[in-house]
Write an enzyme that holds these catalytic residues in place. Structure first.
Site: not given
Ligand code: F6P
Length: 363
Positions: A186, A142-143, A121
């Site tokens: 993560g 959150i990562d 973003t």
């Molecule tokens: O980047 C944040 C995150 O929650 C990652 O930890 C995870 O791999 C991904 O997004 C999951 O994304 P989505 O909600 O598109 O499945």
């Protein structure tokens, strides 16, 4: 610099605890301190491509937002305005909407846009800034893998949620003498798994930054058995790199490479076969992104949201707020994007974990 009268705010990428607290702080600071108007842009940048989605945000709109998870503005991680994908009767089209977006922002009288989001973003925010839109950034994930900031809001809440899950899973592990695998989010970084694994008393932690051998993991589980510790709790990051032989086995069996999520099950198969123990897997998934932010995240979100508005007042367009040595600072967005912060395998946190006997499965 022209006078600021009206600003926009949008949230992009995955949701994260603390987004609403940022929106609240930004609106309060803009209205109370500067007497500016704020427009809430819906669903990431989509709300600027289709401006009828936008709506004014007043103080009453942000009342009660501090403890609320998610984002009242909505979000998407599929809406890059520079290459917007749409599906027309099965045929995918890709179009660059960036000029429309900038035109719409101007037509709305928007003097600057606050972009709250992760790496992807912020990259879009930077590209829009390059094309003439005034933008400031607020980092979230959150990562916790953005190198420009020591910490992102949402991480502390995700760690707390995952730690609670570890505590609960411990009881079944111990009662049933099982190996319990907890798979955490993560993406490519092991921060969430490392922190929650330590806080939740895991015996084995597998993260992408540290290569591991499942033979060594199994030996360690068996050693614990010999010592009378008949259960093992394992924290496994979704982004771990599977050892080559396991990868080959998986590709042959399923004719595809594993997805980002789901590796816990592959590891479980191997351990169950090798250790002759009952193994269970819990994929924590989006639970880690949900719920009310912790006190730490509420404070950080409030600091970031308020500082972003001060940044606009100072004319710091193209910059992003960040936390460094416990202080909020401003960095160039272009400096902040594309550089991931990874766990240092030789760092203090990993050393501490090893000091207390946590195993990383190293060959
Ligand atoms: O980047 C944040 C995150 O929650 C990652 O930890 C995870 O791999 C991904 O997004 C999951 O994304 P989505 O909600 O598109 O499945």
């Amino acid at each position: 610099m022209g006078e600021i009268r009206r600003i926009g705010i949008c949230t992009g990428g995955g949701d994260c605890p603390g987004l609403n607290a940022v929106i609240r702080a930004a609106v309060k600071t803009a209205v109370l301190k500067y007497r500016w108007e704020v427009i809430g842009i819906r669903d990431g940048f989509d709300g600027l491509i289709w401006p009828e989605k936008a709506r004014p945000l007043q103080l009453c709109d942000v009342s009660g937002l501090l403890p609320r998870g998610g984002t009242i503005l909505g979000t998407t991680n599929r809406g890059n305005p520079f290459a917007y994908k749409r599906n027309n009767d099965g045929a995918e089209t890709v179009r660059d909407f960036s000029d429309d977006l900038i035109r719409n922002a101007r037509a709305m009288g928007m003097d600057c846009l606050i972009v709250i989001g992760g790496d992807g973003t912020q990259k879009i925010g930077w590209d829009l800034f390059q094309k003439g839109l005034k933008v400031v950034g607020v980092p979230k994930t959150i990562d916790n893998d953005l190198s420009a900031t020591e910490c992102t809001f949402g991480f502390d809440t995700a760690v707390a949620t995952a730690t609670d899950a570890h505590d609960k899973i411990h009881t079944t592990a111990e009662s049933h003498h099982r190996v319990m695998i907890i798979e955490l989010m993560g993406r490519d970084a092991g921060w969430l798994t490392l922190h929650a694994g330590i806080a939740g008393g895991a015996h084995i932690i597998l993260i992408p930054e540290i290569p591991f051998s499942l033979e060594r993991v199994c030996e360690y589980i068996q050693q614990r058995n010999v010592l009378g510790k008949r259960f093992t709790v394992m924290s496994v990051a979704e982004g771990v790199h599977l050892p080559e032989d396991l990868m080959r086995y998986y590709q042959e069996k399923y004719g595809a490479s594993p997805q980002i999520s789901g590796k816990g099950n592959i590891i479980a198969d191997f351990i169950a076969g090798r250790c002759h123990k009952e193994v269970r897997v819990t994929v924590l998934g989006h639970i880690q992104r949900g719920g009310s932010p912790t006190a730490f995240d509420r404070v950080l979100s409030t600091r970031f949201g308020s500082a972003a508005v001060d940044l606009i007042a100072q004319g710091g367009f193209g910059k992003m707020v960040a936390l460094r040595q416990q202080s909020v600072v401003y960095v160039d967005i272009c400096e902040a994007i594309g550089r991931q912060k990874m766990v240092d395998p030789q760092g203090e946190l990993v050393k501490t974990a090893k000091n207390i006997g946590i195993h990383f499965g190293e060959p």
